[in-house]
Design a protein around this motif. Structure first.
Motif, PDB file in Angstrom:
ATOM      1  N   GLY A 394       0.784  -1.227   0.000  1.00 48.65           N
ATOM      2  CA  GLY A 394       0.000   0.000   0.000  1.00 48.65           C
ATOM      3  C   GLY A 394       0.810   1.268   0.000  1.00 48.65           C
ATOM      4  N   ASP A 395       2.094   1.190   0.339  1.00 48.26           N
ATOM      5  CA  ASP A 395       2.897   2.424   0.380  1.00 48.26           C
ATOM      6  C   ASP A 395       3.477   2.781  -0.980  1.00 48.26           C
ATOM      7  OD1 ASP A 395       4.970   0.607   0.049  1.00 48.26           O
ATOM      8  OD2 ASP A 395       6.237   1.482   1.595  1.00 48.26           O
ATOM      9  N   LYS A 396       3.293   1.930  -1.988  1.00 47.93           N
ATOM     10  CA  LYS A 396       3.931   2.175  -3.293  1.00 47.93           C
ATOM     11  C   LYS A 396       3.286   3.318  -4.065  1.00 47.93           C
ATOM     12  CE  LYS A 396       6.745  -1.142  -2.411  1.00 47.93           C
ATOM     13  NZ  LYS A 396       6.297  -1.433  -1.036  1.00 47.93           N
ATOM     14  N   HIS A 397       2.119   3.790  -3.627  1.00 46.81           N
ATOM     15  CA  HIS A 397       1.526   4.976  -4.255  1.00 46.81           C
ATOM     16  C   HIS A 397       2.372   6.221  -3.973  1.00 46.81           C
ATOM     17  CE1 HIS A 397      -2.287   3.279  -5.776  1.00 46.81           C
ATOM     18  NE2 HIS A 397      -2.079   2.381  -4.828  1.00 46.81           N
ATOM     19  N   PHE A 398       3.340   6.077  -3.109  1.00 51.97           N
ATOM     20  CA  PHE A 398       4.362   7.109  -2.911  1.00 51.97           C
ATOM     21  C   PHE A 398       4.912   7.584  -4.257  1.00 51.97           C
ATOM     22  CE2 PHE A 398       8.635   8.601  -2.206  1.00 51.97           C
ATOM     23  CZ  PHE A 398       8.638   9.169  -0.942  1.00 51.97           C
ATOM     24  N   PHE A 399       5.185   6.629  -5.139  1.00 52.11           N
ATOM     25  CA  PHE A 399       5.781   6.949  -6.435  1.00 52.11           C
ATOM     26  C   PHE A 399       4.776   7.662  -7.341  1.00 52.11           C
ATOM     27  CE2 PHE A 399       8.132   3.463  -4.606  1.00 52.11           C
ATOM     28  CZ  PHE A 399       9.446   3.805  -4.848  1.00 52.11           C
ATOM     29  N   ARG A 400       3.532   7.306  -7.232  1.00 51.01           N
ATOM     30  CA  ARG A 400       2.484   7.965  -8.023  1.00 51.01           C
ATOM     31  C   ARG A 400       2.370   9.437  -7.666  1.00 51.01           C
ATOM     32  NH1 ARG A 400      -3.787   6.958  -6.404  1.00 51.01           N
ATOM     33  NH2 ARG A 400      -4.719   8.672  -7.569  1.00 51.01           N
ATOM     34  N   HIS A 401       2.375   9.748  -6.377  1.00 53.35           N
ATOM     35  CA  HIS A 401       2.094  11.116  -5.952  1.00 53.35           C
ATOM     36  C   HIS A 401       3.304  12.037  -6.062  1.00 53.35           C
ATOM     37  CE1 HIS A 401      -2.042  10.480  -4.932  1.00 53.35           C
ATOM     38  NE2 HIS A 401      -1.726   9.415  -4.216  1.00 53.35           N
ATOM     39  N   VAL A 402       4.479  11.487  -6.328  1.00 46.88           N
ATOM     40  CA  VAL A 402       5.589  12.360  -6.698  1.00 46.88           C
ATOM     41  C   VAL A 402       5.191  13.191  -7.915  1.00 46.88           C
ATOM     42  CG1 VAL A 402       7.919  12.421  -7.667  1.00 46.88           C
ATOM     43  CG2 VAL A 402       7.444  10.945  -5.726  1.00 46.88           C
ATOM     44  N   GLU A 403       4.521  12.536  -8.858  1.00 45.16           N
ATOM     45  CA  GLU A 403       4.089  13.237 -10.066  1.00 45.16           C
ATOM     46  C   GLU A 403       3.009  14.265  -9.745  1.00 45.16           C
ATOM     47  OE1 GLU A 403       5.827  12.790 -12.856  1.00 45.16           O
ATOM     48  OE2 GLU A 403       6.989  11.421 -11.596  1.00 45.16           O
ATOM     49  N   THR A 404       2.137  13.941  -8.795  1.00 45.59           N
ATOM     50  CA  THR A 404       1.117  14.902  -8.352  1.00 45.59           C
ATOM     51  C   THR A 404       1.767  16.173  -7.832  1.00 45.59           C
ATOM     52  OG1 THR A 404      -0.373  13.095  -7.710  1.00 45.59           O
ATOM     53  CG2 THR A 404      -0.819  15.259  -6.759  1.00 45.59           C
ATOM     54  N   VAL A 405       2.764  16.005  -6.973  1.00 49.62           N
ATOM     55  CA  VAL A 405       3.429  17.153  -6.356  1.00 49.62           C
ATOM     56  C   VAL A 405       4.219  17.941  -7.401  1.00 49.62           C
ATOM     57  CG1 VAL A 405       5.136  17.850  -4.625  1.00 49.62           C
ATOM     58  CG2 VAL A 405       3.471  16.065  -4.089  1.00 49.62           C
ATOM     59  N   LYS A 406       4.830  17.247  -8.354  1.00 44.25           N
ATOM     60  CA  LYS A 406       5.555  17.939  -9.424  1.00 44.25           C
ATOM     61  C   LYS A 406       4.611  18.861 -10.205  1.00 44.25           C
ATOM     62  CE  LYS A 406       8.481  15.529 -11.959  1.00 44.25           C
ATOM     63  NZ  LYS A 406       9.080  14.399 -12.711  1.00 44.25           N
ATOM     64  N   LYS A 407       3.428  18.379 -10.518  1.00 42.12           N
ATOM     65  CA  LYS A 407       2.469  19.191 -11.269  1.00 42.12           C
ATOM     66  C   LYS A 407       1.985  20.379 -10.441  1.00 42.12           C
ATOM     67  CE  LYS A 407       0.776  15.378 -14.134  1.00 42.12           C
ATOM     68  NZ  LYS A 407      -0.374  14.471 -14.415  1.00 42.12           N
TER      69      LYS A 407
END
Length: 606
Positions: A394-407
């Protein structure tokens, strides 16, 4: 830790714009919420143990020309909530005051709540009673409080609202015709069309309507589950934990035992992991990294994103990025419900002392913990060491939200602080995946590798159909973002700085970095899952990730074999407080879980 927001001026903020602020604040946590509204000549406060969008729908704001509130990721004080109101002071606060316990003696005020935010209100109350000025109030609070303090502090009897922050996690913008709007991040202010958006570091004092009446508080509580179980240092259940010390055959060079998947020994007793090892802790010249980041430097404002767990390595990496690389970062934390309060406090310490903004993306904590609980129950029905990794999927969405924060920030550069020696091999090895000695990364990538891994996992899951539950999509999508999405503009700090455990520990001590009360190691102590899964690995296989980590240090020439054996003898001891917290957090009883773990056949003779 919260998302805070508000608007004040001559007219009410457009309801659609207010909803944008509220929804974005929920990105930082949705465990509880609060609102303060001035409408019709009086102030009203509302507190709830549900998301801020729901509270806003319940309360409404009418034609209120002043509205401010928060959406909270519950940390200290699970039974308390913001806004905190006392002595004519009303506070909403993002951050954690890590020294609030000691400060009560300093200001000699009675404490009424568990929540750390109350100390901010109490300091303000004391300051005003002693004749202190409103302009001098933020400095008084920040001089005393340690940890992130990003605040909106209202003094209705004086007609003042004070905005201040010691790490920059607060922004103020202008919005015609209503007036001023503030939020924990700049992104929602841009979305609703604010102008003159500025980061609040120096305090801002704004005029608000004066009211001599007490603020009316309305509470709404419905949650039955405690999202912040206490850390219990000892208890009668502790006797259920076992600490076998089997006499295993170990590599004569490192300390890996014969129970390590795919291990082989040569005629001199040296294992294939040693024979195929390529040194990882030999950094490239730092000048290369300085050249690589040069295009991302700016005349002002933030320059990069630092993924930030509050753990030992990410904290030291942040120290290097600010002090040695001389960059202005924003830290990003993904909270999936297994960052402990210790980890959160260390996030607060580091960001406050370095003056660095911290953007939090918090998932649905209750849902994530239910997922863990379902998968652990599935594992207990058919124990398989290769399936332990599903508990941390469940913690692997860490990688997904890096892109959220970049945007949201407009920042492209990522600087990671991943320890190069954390390669374990055995977690996938127990599933049947042989070690890839050529893999250069801590996390393996590539479609072929993932497809093989998932096919082996599917085969194991068939032995316990309970794995086919509502968490499956969350697990698979998280691993997709980790392994398949393209990553750009990112570099690893420890590719350029030598990773030295003693240097790191000594440096972090200078920040008063907090250590765990139940272990001597500084590794993974803010991770709520590590103590449990390492107990499982050690109990069944006779080793844990501590053994693989120390073996890597031996191969790098940083530890002797004797030193490593002494260290793991201590580090592999069961951590009752952390294991108890973990099981309480996911709602499982300690005794039956540990009884099942202890009954699993060993991979060695007892």
């Amino acid at each position: 830790m919260c998302g805070i927001f508000g608007s004040l001026g001559t007219s009410a903020l457009d309801p659609a714009d207010l909803k944008v602020l509220v929804r974005h604040s929920e990105q930082r946590g949705r465990d509880s919420s609060g609102l303060v509204v001035h409408d019709g000549g009086r102030y009203e406060a509302f507190r709830a143990d549900h998301p801020a969008t729901q509270l806003l729908d319940e309360v409404g704001t009418g034609d209120g020309e002043l509205v401010f509130g928060h959406s909270r990721l519950i940390t200290n004080g699970s039974s308390d909530n913001q806004p905190v109101i006392r002595g004519g002071v009303c506070v909403i606060h993002n951050g954690i005051v890590v020294n609030h316990e000691e400060l009560w003696e300093t200001i000699q005020k009675d404490r009424h709540l568990e929540i750390d935010t109350e100390i901010i209100a109490a300091i303000a109350e004391d300051h005003v009673e002693r004749g202190g000025t409103v302009d001098g109030l933020p400095a008084r609070i920040l001089d005393l409080c340690e940890g992130i303090v990003a605040c909106a502090l209202a003094l209705p009897t004086l007609g003042k609202l004070v905005l201040f922050s010691n790490n920059g996690s607060l922004y103020l913008g202008d919005k015609a015709p209503s007036g001023h709007v503030f939020a924990s991040e700049s992104h929602p202010l841009h979305v609703i069309g604010c102008s003159n958006i500025r980061q609040v570091r120096d305090a801002v004092v704004l005029d608000i309507p004066i009211s001599r009446s007490e603020v009316d508080i309305k509470e709404s509580r419905s949650r039955e589950v405690d999202l912040v179980p206490p850390l219990i240092l000892t208890g009668p259940e502790e006797r259920l934990l076992q600490y076998p010390q089997p006499d295993l055959r170990r590599c004569t060079r490192c300390i890996l035992p014969s129970t390590m998947p795919f291990i082989r020994f040569d005629t001199e007793g040296v294992c294939n992991y040693c024979l195929n090892y390529s040194p990882r802790n030999i950094p490239r010249p730092k000048e290369e990294l300085f050249e690589l980041v040069e295009p991302y430097r700016r005349a002002s404002g933030d320059e990069c994103i630092v993924p930030f767990s509050g753990g030992r390595d990410s904290c030291y990496a942040l120290h290097l990025i600010v002090n040695d690389l001389q960059m202005r970062p924003v830290t990003y934390t993904y909270d999936w419900g297994m960052i402990t309060d210790l980890g959160r406090r260390n996030i607060s310490r580091m960001c406050a002392k370095l003056g660095v903004e911290n953007i939090i993306v918090a998932d649905d904590i209750s849902k994530k913990r239910r997922n863990i609980s379902m998968n652990l129950q599935a594992w207990l029905a058919s124990p398989h060491l290769g399936m332990i990794s599903v508990l941390t999927a469940g913690d692997k969405h860490f990688f997904r939200h890096v892109e959220t924060v970049k945007k949201q920030t407009g920042l492209g550069l990522n600087l990671w602080g991943i320890n190069p020696l954390e390669v374990t091999h055995f977690k996938a090895g127990f599933l049947g995946v042989p070690p890839d000695f050529e893999e250069e990364h801590v996390y393996s990538h590539g479609a072929a590798k993932q497809l093989r891994y998932q096919s082996l996992r599917l085969r194991a899951m068939l032995h316990s159909p309970r794995y086919f539950n509502s968490s499956l999509w969350d697990t698979l999508s998280g691993e997709y973002y980790r392994s398949f999405t393209k990553k750009s503009d990112y570099f690893h700090v420890f590719d350029y700085w030598h990773w030295d455990e003693q240097v790191i520990d000594d440096e972090l001590d200078s920040y008063d970095w907090e250590r765990a009360p139940d272990t001597q190691t500084t590794w993974r102590i803010g991770d709520g899952t590590a103590a449990f899964y390492n107990y499982v690995y050690y109990t069944i296989a006779g080793f844990s990730e501590h053994d693989t980590f120390r073996s890597n240090q031996i191969r790098e020439g940083e530890l002797t074999r004797a030193e490593a054996l002494d260290l793991v003898k201590v580090e592999n001891q069961p951590r009752y407080p952390n294991i108890k917290w973990y099981l309480d957090a996911i709602g499982l009883e300690f005794q039956p879980v540990m009884a099942t773990v202890n009954s699993v056949p060993r991979l060695y003779e007892r």
